[in-house]
Design a protein around this motif. Structure first.
Motif, mmCIF file in Angstrom:
data_model
loop_
_atom_site.group_PDB
_atom_site.id
_atom_site.type_symbol
_atom_site.label_atom_id
_atom_site.label_comp_id
_atom_site.label_asym_id
_atom_site.label_seq_id
_atom_site.Cartn_x
_atom_site.Cartn_y
_atom_site.Cartn_z
ATOM 1 N N LYS A 15 -43.097 -83.971 -38.049
ATOM 2 C CA LYS A 15 -42.853 -84.697 -36.795
ATOM 3 C C LYS A 15 -43.979 -84.469 -35.786
ATOM 4 N N THR A 16 -44.429 -83.223 -35.647
ATOM 5 C CA THR A 16 -45.494 -82.905 -34.689
ATOM 6 C C THR A 16 -46.803 -83.561 -35.119
ATOM 7 N N LEU A 17 -47.124 -83.479 -36.406
ATOM 8 C CA LEU A 17 -48.350 -84.092 -36.918
ATOM 9 C C LEU A 17 -48.334 -85.597 -36.686
ATOM 10 N N VAL A 18 -47.232 -86.249 -36.994
ATOM 11 C CA VAL A 18 -47.140 -87.699 -36.821
ATOM 12 C C VAL A 18 -47.270 -88.068 -35.339
ATOM 13 N N ALA A 19 -46.633 -87.304 -34.452
ATOM 14 C CA ALA A 19 -46.748 -87.559 -33.010
ATOM 15 C C ALA A 19 -48.202 -87.396 -32.560
ATOM 16 N N ALA A 20 -48.889 -86.383 -33.097
ATOM 17 C CA ALA A 20 -50.292 -86.143 -32.749
ATOM 18 C C ALA A 20 -51.179 -87.275 -33.261
ATOM 19 N N VAL A 21 -50.936 -87.729 -34.473
ATOM 20 C CA VAL A 21 -51.709 -88.834 -35.057
ATOM 21 C C VAL A 21 -51.508 -90.103 -34.220
ATOM 22 N N GLN A 22 -50.276 -90.331 -33.775
ATOM 23 C CA GLN A 22 -50.001 -91.490 -32.929
ATOM 24 C C GLN A 22 -50.737 -91.359 -31.592
ATOM 25 N N ALA A 23 -50.668 -90.179 -30.966
ATOM 26 C CA ALA A 23 -51.314 -89.950 -29.666
ATOM 27 C C ALA A 23 -52.830 -90.110 -29.762
ATOM 28 N N ALA A 24 -53.394 -89.744 -30.922
ATOM 29 C CA ALA A 24 -54.845 -89.823 -31.116
ATOM 30 C C ALA A 24 -55.317 -91.214 -31.546
ATOM 31 N N GLY A 25 -54.377 -92.112 -31.806
ATOM 32 C CA GLY A 25 -54.740 -93.460 -32.229
ATOM 33 C C GLY A 25 -55.262 -93.536 -33.655
ATOM 34 N N LEU A 26 -54.789 -92.622 -34.513
ATOM 35 C CA LEU A 26 -55.277 -92.581 -35.902
ATOM 36 C C LEU A 26 -54.302 -93.155 -36.926
ATOM 37 N N VAL A 27 -53.187 -93.731 -36.468
ATOM 38 C CA VAL A 27 -52.184 -94.251 -37.402
ATOM 39 C C VAL A 27 -52.779 -95.325 -38.308
ATOM 40 N N ASP A 28 -53.459 -96.322 -37.705
ATOM 41 C CA ASP A 28 -54.024 -97.411 -38.507
ATOM 42 C C ASP A 28 -55.022 -96.898 -39.535
ATOM 43 N N THR A 29 -55.794 -95.884 -39.158
ATOM 44 C CA THR A 29 -56.762 -95.298 -40.087
ATOM 45 C C THR A 29 -56.043 -94.702 -41.294
ATOM 46 N N LEU A 30 -55.001 -93.892 -41.034
ATOM 47 C CA LEU A 30 -54.305 -93.212 -42.135
ATOM 48 C C LEU A 30 -53.330 -94.129 -42.872
ATOM 49 N N LYS A 31 -53.136 -95.326 -42.366
ATOM 50 C CA LYS A 31 -52.383 -96.343 -43.096
ATOM 51 C C LYS A 31 -53.356 -97.255 -43.852
ATOM 52 N N GLY A 32 -54.651 -97.058 -43.600
ATOM 53 C CA GLY A 32 -55.691 -97.899 -44.193
ATOM 54 C C GLY A 32 -55.905 -97.618 -45.672
ATOM 55 N N LYS A 33 -56.910 -98.296 -46.207
ATOM 56 C CA LYS A 33 -57.187 -98.262 -47.645
ATOM 57 C C LYS A 33 -57.487 -96.853 -48.169
ATOM 58 N N GLY A 34 -58.260 -96.072 -47.384
ATOM 59 C CA GLY A 34 -58.603 -94.735 -47.874
ATOM 60 C C GLY A 34 -59.555 -94.816 -49.046
ATOM 61 N N PRO A 35 -59.408 -93.939 -50.027
ATOM 62 C CA PRO A 35 -58.394 -92.867 -50.063
ATOM 63 C C PRO A 35 -58.772 -91.680 -49.178
ATOM 64 N N PHE A 36 -57.735 -90.963 -48.748
ATOM 65 C CA PHE A 36 -57.889 -89.781 -47.924
ATOM 66 C C PHE A 36 -57.157 -88.601 -48.549
ATOM 67 N N THR A 37 -57.661 -87.426 -48.291
ATOM 68 C CA THR A 37 -56.941 -86.200 -48.620
ATOM 69 C C THR A 37 -56.663 -85.529 -47.288
ATOM 70 N N VAL A 38 -55.383 -85.265 -47.023
ATOM 71 C CA VAL A 38 -54.996 -84.666 -45.755
ATOM 72 C C VAL A 38 -54.435 -83.269 -46.008
ATOM 73 N N PHE A 39 -55.043 -82.286 -45.368
ATOM 74 C CA PHE A 39 -54.488 -80.934 -45.351
ATOM 75 C C PHE A 39 -53.558 -80.933 -44.142
ATOM 76 N N ALA A 40 -52.276 -81.185 -44.403
ATOM 77 C CA ALA A 40 -51.316 -81.500 -43.353
ATOM 78 C C ALA A 40 -50.516 -80.280 -42.903
ATOM 79 N N PRO A 41 -50.701 -79.870 -41.641
ATOM 80 C CA PRO A 41 -49.890 -78.767 -41.121
ATOM 81 C C PRO A 41 -48.443 -79.233 -40.924
#
Length: 133
Positions: A15-41
């Motif tokens: 929940k905190t990570l998702v709220a932070a991603v939203q606040a930083a404006g990175l949602v569209d990036t992480l919903k994008g094609k990628g691929p990405f590897t996320v070390f997710a806290p």
């Protein structure tokens, strides 16, 4: 399957990570094609930070964006691939240190769950928030 954001939301422990991603404006990036590897806290990892840290970061978007992109590596890096690495360059620009003796650690944060698959990448759950230099 779902993208990295949808997988994180459905897990319920980011929940905190998702709220932070939203606040930083990175949602569209992480919903994008990628691929990405996320070390997710996880939420527990964020809870380890000193009181007020998360709230302060949510108000400092450039710093928040820098910290969040420091948790992301371009490409799909599975746990088998991680085991062969000693470092990885992050989307933020700096590299993280990877240790594999006695369990995988990224900048000292332990990987507690590896290889959570998403359509556009992989999530590795870590037990601490890692910070760029």
């Amino acid at each position: 399957m779902a993208d990295i954001i949808d997988v994180a939301v459905s897990a319920g422990t980011f929940k905190t990570l998702v709220a932070a991603v939203q606040a930083a404006g990175l949602v569209d990036t992480l919903k994008g094609k990628g691929p990405f590897t996320v070390f997710a806290p996880s939420d527990d990892a964020f809870a380890k930070l000193p009181k007020g840290t998360v709230e302060g970061l949510l108000k400092d978007v450039p710093k928040l964006k820098s910290i969040l992109t420091y948790h992301v590596v371009a490409g799909k890096v599975s746990s088998a691939d991680v085991m062969k690495l000693t470092s990885a360059k992050t989307v933020q620009g700096q590299s993280v240190t990877i240790q594999t003796a006695g369990g995988v650690k990224v900048n000292g944060a332990s990987v507690v769950t590896a290889d959570v698959m998403a359509d556009n990448g992989i999530i590795h759950v870590i037990d601490s928030v890692i910070l760029p230099k």
